[in-house]
Design an enzyme around this catalytic site. Structure first.
Site, PDB file in Angstrom:
ATOM      1  N   ASP A 106      45.726 -23.171-123.460  1.00  0.00           N
ATOM      2  CA  ASP A 106      46.631 -22.243-122.777  1.00  0.00           C
ATOM      3  C   ASP A 106      47.629 -21.654-123.776  1.00  0.00           C
ATOM      4  O   ASP A 106      47.890 -22.250-124.829  1.00  0.00           O
ATOM      5  CB  ASP A 106      47.427 -22.982-121.687  1.00  0.00           C
TER       6      ASP A 106
HETATM    7  N1  URA Z   1      44.252 -28.504-120.152  1.00  0.00           N
HETATM    8  C1  URA Z   1      45.303 -27.703-119.851  1.00  0.00           C
HETATM    9  O1  URA Z   1      45.884 -27.817-118.784  1.00  0.00           O
HETATM   10  N2  URA Z   1      45.674 -26.789-120.768  1.00  0.00           N
HETATM   11  C2  URA Z   1      45.087 -26.647-121.974  1.00  0.00           C
HETATM   12  O2  URA Z   1      45.505 -25.806-122.772  1.00  0.00           O
HETATM   13  C3  URA Z   1      44.010 -27.496-122.281  1.00  0.00           C
HETATM   14  C4  URA Z   1      43.612 -28.417-121.348  1.00  0.00           C
END
Ligand code: URA
Length: 259
Positions: A106
């Site tokens: 993310d």
């Molecule tokens: N899970 C999440 O919630 N965010 C990420 O960036 C990777 C795994």
């Protein structure tokens, strides 16, 4: 194709040092195209000449593999329309046409992200049925509760009704708001949604390993390093979550403690 010295090529692709290779050449343990090598400095063409050490062929890939320690604020995309992308962080000398992030973190997530031009490898890592195991360290809003261990192991049900594959979770010793999580899949915002389903909230998330490849401590946020053939093979090597947590809890907690 790239020409290089024999000893340099072997040391880049294996764990052998240049001085060990010199000794092996002296002992007649290195061959190029089936002929025993006499000079560690001889020129070879990677990908064309077949180099063997102790009768084992040394692998070579034409592809480029870059490991980024992703900082917050960058999207895992190649499309500039999405905003500042992780591709901007790849230094000029490592950029190659067709490179893309193999997997997603993310925008606010941190840590290990592989950027490559090798679609086949990305598919092996992220095959829909089962990804290679990936370990994350998270900073939680509320203290870790031991019930999470069984809930994660039995497969969390997300608020959307989606069922997750069994996952491992373990608190970091002496720090009740930090925990390691190991997943073998990659649903949208998965780690955050898993903790939300047990009534907690992920404040900071950092990916610290991809398969058997551990994010090097010396790689600062925003920095990249080129992976060599031997490192890429590590992506698919066996991992042990308990051993990982024991070995790396001190170093990776330090990354998150002030975030
Ligand atoms: N899970 C999440 O919630 N965010 C990420 O960036 C990777 C795994």
């Amino acid at each position: 194709m790239k020409q290089s010295r024999l000893d340099k090529f072997i040391s880049e692709q294996t764990e052998y040092t240049r001085s060990q290779i010199k000794v092996m050449v002296k002992k007649g343990e290195v061959a190029v195209d089936g002929v025993t090598a006499k000079d560690p400095g001889m020129k070879i063409t990677a990908g064309k000449n077949i180099v063997t050490v102790l009768s084992k062929t040394i692998g070579f890939s034409e592809h480029t593999y870059v490991l980024l320690n992703k900082p917050a604020g960058y999207v895992s995309s190649t499309d500039e329309k999405d905003g500042r992308t992780v591709m901007e962080l790849v230094p000029e000398n490592l950029r190659k046409k067709g490179m893309f992030p193999a997997g997603r973190l993310d925008k606010d997530s941190l840590g290990a992200l592989l950027i490559t031009d090798d679609g086949e490898l990305a598919h092996r890592m992220l095959s829909p049925s089962r990804h290679i195991p990936k370990v994350y360290i998270v900073k939680l809003d509320r203290p870790f509760e031991s019930k999470y261990i069984n809930i994660f192991e039995s497969g969390v049900e997300l608020s959307s009704g989606e069922k997750c594959l069994p996952a491992r979770v373990k608190p970091v010793e002496n720090c009740d708001k930090l925990a390691f999580v190991e997943l073998c899949e990659g649903k949208y915002h998965q780690v955050k949604r898993m903790f939300a389903s047990v009534g907690n909230h992920v404040e900071v998330l950092m990916r610290v390993s991809l398969g058997g490849l551990v994010l090097p401590e010396k790689l600062a946020f925003g920095e990249c390093m080129e992976l060599l053939h031997k490192d890429v093979e590590n992506l698919f090597s066996e991992t042990d979550f308990d051993d990982f947590c024991a070995r790396f809890s001190v170093s990776f907690s330090a990354f998150l403690i002030n975030k």
